[in-house]
Scaffold this motif. Structure first.
Motif, short mmCIF file in Angstrom:
data_model
loop_
_atom_site.label_atom_id
_atom_site.label_comp_id
_atom_site.label_asym_id
_atom_site.label_seq_id
_atom_site.Cartn_x
_atom_site.Cartn_y
_atom_site.Cartn_z
N UNK A 313 -12.05 -20.36 2.92
CA UNK A 313 -10.72 -20.50 2.32
C UNK A 313 -10.10 -19.12 2.13
N UNK A 314 -8.83 -19.01 2.48
CA UNK A 314 -8.17 -17.71 2.45
C UNK A 314 -6.90 -17.74 1.62
N UNK A 315 -6.52 -16.56 1.14
CA UNK A 315 -5.28 -16.34 0.41
C UNK A 315 -4.39 -15.41 1.21
N UNK A 316 -3.10 -15.45 0.91
CA UNK A 316 -2.13 -14.56 1.54
C UNK A 316 -2.03 -13.28 0.73
N UNK A 317 -2.26 -12.14 1.37
CA UNK A 317 -2.15 -10.86 0.68
C UNK A 317 -1.51 -9.82 1.57
N UNK A 318 -0.69 -8.96 0.99
CA UNK A 318 -0.01 -7.93 1.79
C UNK A 318 -0.51 -6.53 1.47
N UNK A 319 -0.70 -6.18 0.19
CA UNK A 319 -1.25 -4.89 -0.23
C UNK A 319 -0.42 -3.70 0.26
N UNK A 320 0.86 -3.91 0.46
CA UNK A 320 1.71 -2.85 0.99
C UNK A 320 2.14 -1.88 -0.11
N UNK A 321 2.43 -0.65 0.29
CA UNK A 321 2.68 0.42 -0.67
C UNK A 321 4.02 1.08 -0.39
N UNK A 322 4.72 1.45 -1.47
CA UNK A 322 5.97 2.17 -1.32
C UNK A 322 6.98 1.44 -0.46
N UNK A 323 7.67 2.17 0.36
CA UNK A 323 8.73 1.58 1.19
C UNK A 323 8.19 0.60 2.22
N UNK A 324 6.88 0.65 2.49
CA UNK A 324 6.28 -0.28 3.46
C UNK A 324 6.24 -1.71 2.94
N UNK A 325 6.57 -1.92 1.67
CA UNK A 325 6.57 -3.27 1.13
C UNK A 325 7.63 -4.16 1.77
N UNK A 326 8.54 -3.57 2.50
CA UNK A 326 9.53 -4.38 3.22
C UNK A 326 8.87 -5.22 4.30
N UNK A 327 7.61 -4.93 4.67
CA UNK A 327 6.89 -5.69 5.70
C UNK A 327 6.08 -6.84 5.11
#
Length: 408
Positions: A313-327
């Protein structure tokens, strides 16, 4: 109490991966109170015609850092928390406008930021926060360089973690984060990309320290999440009762067996490695730290395939930092060739509620759930890109019964 009725809705059943056609949904007090395939009786304060578009629960990102206004964590810990909080407001609003109505912060956010969002002083998704992640000396949240004996910042201001060593210290640290309202405890249990002195393949904290942290979280009826890359790190964590493993790029077949045996969840974060590899230095990351990304970049895709094949079972995670959070929505693209749309949607909705211990509270369009809702032009079960194009596809955003976007 104000009531809202949504009519002519095609509802996405996130658990079964099906569409319930021509539904009516009544909302009151920030909760869904009725759903019917026939017209609901009674008067409502407001009626919204969805015109056959697709109603689904708001998205959940299970690994964010809403205060990570820069990928340079050593710099972050020297900045004024007032400045960081102000800059975080833009990151939070953008998350909500992408369709994320709940996020689980993995280090950095606190009671004040979560309360400001709850009160609508800041626009953003509901924040479930870990406070400061727990790290051993020289671990993933210790941002001192190899030549530093002291640190010019502090571990209690704008940083993402706190350093603690030994059973008594980690127990005290966990209790302190719980006292401050943490909805989960984050354990830095292996090396990482953004930390200056550890190796990605290291394990961090002793078994006794991990047991103490998990015991404190369990006593408070909250879960633990652990940063871990390698099979060696992961396979010592899951049997200790850690609920979710973050990243997991270098896991193995035994890891998959343990996930299934202990009903644990994996949170892949492919989008952050993709973004760091392409623009990490330009966004503010030190060049020597960016090189560590390539130790785990390709392995993330292999781990995703292995986990999906075994039924982890998986969760959705992005872990993006700074301006890269737009992705943030790019995680859907990076997983879609391996994971079917229905399972991808589950990872970003009801799986998260289940993992956190909030089953039925969010992640589904069912009576009793929070009225955190999205309306999409097209069916995301047919094409997951319906979720990755908010400007074109996202017609309505509702959180706790309040409309934040309505183009209907």
């Amino acid at each position: 109490m104000t009531t809202t009725r949504l009519i002519n809705a095609n509802v996405v059943d996130t658990r079964r991966g099906e569409i319930l056609t021509d539904q009516e949904v009544r909302i009151q007090g920030g909760r869904i109170v009725e759903i019917s395939d026939t017209p609901l009786t009674g008067e409502d304060d407001r009626t919204i015609d969805l015109k056959g578009h697709f109603l689904m629960p708001g998205l959940v990102d299970s690994h964010v850092h809403v205060t990570a206004i820069t990928p340079n964590f050593a710099l972050l810990e020297t900045l004024s928390p007032f400045y960081v909080g102000a800059k975080s407001s833009e990151l939070l609003e953008n998350m909500l406008m992408r369709g994320f109505t709940t996020v689980r912060d993995a280090g950095g956010a606190d009671y004040g930021l979560a309360k400001a969002v709850e009160e609508d002083s800041l626009l953003g998704p509901r924040i479930l926060y870990a406070g400061n992640a727990l790290s051993q000396t020289g671990g993933h949240a210790d941002m001192r360089g190899p030549g530093q004996q002291t640190f010019e910042g502090c571990f209690c201001c704008a940083g993402l973690g706190r350093v603690c060593d030994g059973v008594s210290e980690v127990r005290r640290a966990a209790r302190d984060e719980i006292r401050k309202g943490a909805t989960q405890i984050k354990i830095m249990a292996s090396g990482g990309v953004s930390s200056p002195t550890d190796r990605i393949d290291s394990t961090q904290f002793s078994i006794e320290e991990i047991d103490a942290i998990v015991e404190e979280a369990t006593a408070a009826n909250i879960h633990t999440m652990a940063h871990a890359y390698t099979a060696r790190a992961i396979n010592r964590l899951i049997p200790r009762g850690v609920r979710t493993i973050e990243h997991g790029n270098l896991m193995d077949e035994e890891s998959c067996r343990l996930f299934l045996e202990h009903d644990a969840y994996l949170t892949p974060t492919l989008s952050t490695y993709d973004a760091l590899a392409k623009e990490g230095v330009e966004a503010g990351m030190a060049a020597h730290l960016q090189q560590k990304v390539f130790d785990v970049l390709d392995a993330g895709g292999r781990a995703l395939e292995m986990a999906h094949r075994h039924g982890v079972k998986m969760l959705y995670g992005s872990d993006l930092l700074g301006r890269m959070q737009r992705h943030q929505l790019n995680e859907f693209h990076l997983r879609k060739d391996v994971v079917p749309a229905a399972e991808l949607i589950r990872s970003a909705t009801c799986n998260a509620a289940d993992a956190y211990g909030y089953k039925g509270d969010f992640g589904e369009v069912i009576p009793g759930a929070r009225s955190d809702l999205l309306v999409l032009k097209d069916n995301p079960l047919d094409d997951i890109n319906a979720l990755t194009q908010p400007n074109e596809q996202l017609l309505m955003i509702m959180k706790a019964g309040r409309l934040y976007k309505n183009l209907l």
